[in-house]
Design an enzyme around this catalytic site. Structure first.
Site, PDB file in Angstrom:
ATOM      1  N   LYS A 125       0.831  -1.200   0.000  1.00 42.66           N
ATOM      2  CA  LYS A 125       0.000   0.000   0.000  1.00 42.66           C
ATOM      3  C   LYS A 125       0.873   1.260   0.000  1.00 42.66           C
ATOM      4  CE  LYS A 125      -3.999  -2.261   0.584  1.00 42.66           C
ATOM      5  NZ  LYS A 125      -3.511  -3.641   0.621  1.00 42.66           N
ATOM      6  N   LYS A 160      -8.842   1.851   3.612  1.00 45.39           N
ATOM      7  CA  LYS A 160      -8.422   0.452   3.656  1.00 45.39           C
ATOM      8  C   LYS A 160      -7.262   0.278   4.626  1.00 45.39           C
ATOM      9  CE  LYS A 160      -6.202   1.275  -0.847  1.00 45.39           C
ATOM     10  NZ  LYS A 160      -6.120   0.790  -2.243  1.00 45.39           N
ATOM     11  N   ARG A 210      -4.736  -4.790 -13.335  1.00 43.00           N
ATOM     12  CA  ARG A 210      -3.450  -5.336 -12.918  1.00 43.00           C
ATOM     13  C   ARG A 210      -2.494  -5.319 -14.109  1.00 43.00           C
ATOM     14  NH1 ARG A 210      -1.447  -8.814  -9.217  1.00 43.00           N
ATOM     15  NH2 ARG A 210      -2.244  -7.204  -7.795  1.00 43.00           N
ATOM     16  N   ARG A 225     -10.076  -6.005 -13.359  1.00 44.29           N
ATOM     17  CA  ARG A 225     -10.922  -6.715 -12.396  1.00 44.29           C
ATOM     18  C   ARG A 225     -12.111  -5.812 -12.088  1.00 44.29           C
ATOM     19  NH1 ARG A 225      -5.797  -7.333  -8.678  1.00 44.29           N
ATOM     20  NH2 ARG A 225      -5.700  -5.201  -9.470  1.00 44.29           N
ATOM     21  N   ARG A 233     -15.446  -3.117  -4.836  1.00 41.78           N
ATOM     22  CA  ARG A 233     -14.152  -3.770  -4.983  1.00 41.78           C
ATOM     23  C   ARG A 233     -14.104  -4.614  -6.246  1.00 41.78           C
ATOM     24  NH1 ARG A 233     -14.190  -7.030   0.459  1.00 41.78           N
ATOM     25  NH2 ARG A 233     -16.270  -7.444  -0.406  1.00 41.78           N
ATOM     26  N   ASP A 273      -1.206  -1.919  -9.819  1.00 44.78           N
ATOM     27  CA  ASP A 273      -2.657  -1.787  -9.896  1.00 44.78           C
ATOM     28  C   ASP A 273      -3.020  -0.355 -10.252  1.00 44.78           C
ATOM     29  OD1 ASP A 273      -2.833  -4.411  -9.199  1.00 44.78           O
ATOM     30  OD2 ASP A 273      -3.528  -4.063  -7.148  1.00 44.78           O
ATOM     31  N   GLU A 281      -1.972   0.702  -6.087  1.00 49.57           N
ATOM     32  CA  GLU A 281      -1.132  -0.183  -5.275  1.00 49.57           C
ATOM     33  C   GLU A 281       0.043  -0.662  -6.116  1.00 49.57           C
ATOM     34  OE1 GLU A 281      -2.919  -3.459  -3.222  1.00 49.57           O
ATOM     35  OE2 GLU A 281      -4.544  -2.260  -2.386  1.00 49.57           O
ATOM     36  N   ASN A 283       2.212  -4.067  -5.984  1.00 48.24           N
ATOM     37  CA  ASN A 283       2.275  -5.380  -5.356  1.00 48.24           C
ATOM     38  C   ASN A 283       3.581  -6.078  -5.699  1.00 48.24           C
ATOM     39  OD1 ASN A 283      -0.727  -5.935  -4.312  1.00 48.24           O
ATOM     40  ND2 ASN A 283      -0.824  -4.827  -6.244  1.00 48.24           N
TER      41      ASN A 283
END
Length: 315
Positions: A125, A160, A210, A225, A233, A273, A281, A283
């Protein structure tokens, strides 16, 4: 080559979508030997090297009994040509300690991907804050007052936890501020826990995309997504629908600015992301979506990864 995967239990893999499995399959097809262990099976005795109880495996091609164990022994990590850290989040204390063991193995001569120190230094994050010019307005704080002020400024926000995964613990609060106090109490725990707050991005209706950064390069397809129903979400674990699509020129420009910076730090594989043209984000622990992109577009992401790995190893 002998390649060791540090991962979750093999028996837990959902091979129809598991990215680590797709890596294993591609590397075995190229003639490399595959082995697997778990963080709980690693150890380090004073005066010795970092080792692990390792299972040598062969992929069978069977959808159910997908691997066969061909040998099991305690082995030093430095004796493998590459060690791939693929343990899924959460990034908890045990994950943290595992990176220290992997870093010691690296000092002993192991080649570890992603680099253990880089895993620690890029919490998923917080890492985006370094690239603020590509991110939405974002706040990380323990202060309820600061969160309320951020909401008053932006009116529509996402909250979050910093250690969440798969969409867990994500809340949206609109202009009416409905339930903001309760959400702050839930996430903030009386000031004990940091919270990330971002301006809501309406482009989420088109998907939380992604992007895959592999060896400093950007894969030409992304997995969008898309949230379903009334859900905010898009995470697949939260019921989002994964739709592969070509990488847009706008997203490519952002990704190509970030990719070489992260690759230079030892991050061979990164899941970036994006919602719209904003990074939400970064990752690094165990990025996924290889199989979904390959199945829907035909682009061979595992092959791109294997090429990057071999290039990093000088093979």
């Amino acid at each position: 080559m002998n390649i060791l995967f540090v991962a979750d239990p093999l028996e837990s893999f959902k091979t129809y979508k598991d990215t680590t499995f797709s890596m294993m399959r591609e590397l075995q097809q190229r003639g490399h030997a595959i082995a697997a262990t778990e963080p709980r099976h690693m150890g380090w005795r004073s005066g010795g090297t970092v080792n692990a109880t390792v299972r040598r495996i062969r992929l069978t091609g069977d959808a159910h009994d997908w691997f066969a164990v061909t040998g099991e022994a305690v082995e030093s990590l430095k004796d493998f040509d590459a060690v791939l850290m693929r343990k899924d989040p959460p990034f908890d204390s045990e994950f943290f300690y595992c990176t220290h063991l992997l870093e010691q193995a690296q000092r002993e001569g192991a080649r570890v991907f992603n680099r253990p120190s880089a895993l620690r230094e890029h919490p998923e994050k917080l890492a985006l804050m370094e690239f603020a010019e590509f991110a939405p307005p974002t706040l990380v704080t323990r202060s309820p007052e600061a969160i309320r002020a951020f909401h008053a400024e932006h009116r529509d926000i996402i909250l979050k936890p910093l250690d969440g995964m798969g969409g867990m613990g994500i809340f949206r609060v609109g202009a009416d501020g409905m339930n903001l106090g309760s959400i702050i109490e839930t996430l903030n725990q009386g000031g004990a826990t940091s919270v990330m707050v971002q301006r809501y991005l309406p482009e989420i209706v088109d998907g939380d995309k992604r992007l895959l950064l592999i060896g400093g390069k950007v894969a030409p397809y992304v997995l969008a997504r898309i949230p379903q129903g009334n859900e905010v979400r898009g995470n697949l674990a939260a019921g989002g629908k994964g739709v592969a699509q070509p990488l847009s020129d706008e997203n490519r420009a952002v990704a190509e600015a970030i990719a070489p910076v992260l690759a230079a730090r030892g991050l061979l594989l990164v899941g970036l992301d994006m919602i719209g043209n904003k990074v939400t984000e970064i990752n690094v622990t165990s990025p996924t979506c290889f199989q979904e992109i390959h199945d829907q577009t035909g682009f061979d992401v595992p092959a791109m990864f294997a090429d990057a790995l071999l290039d990093a190893l000088g093979r």
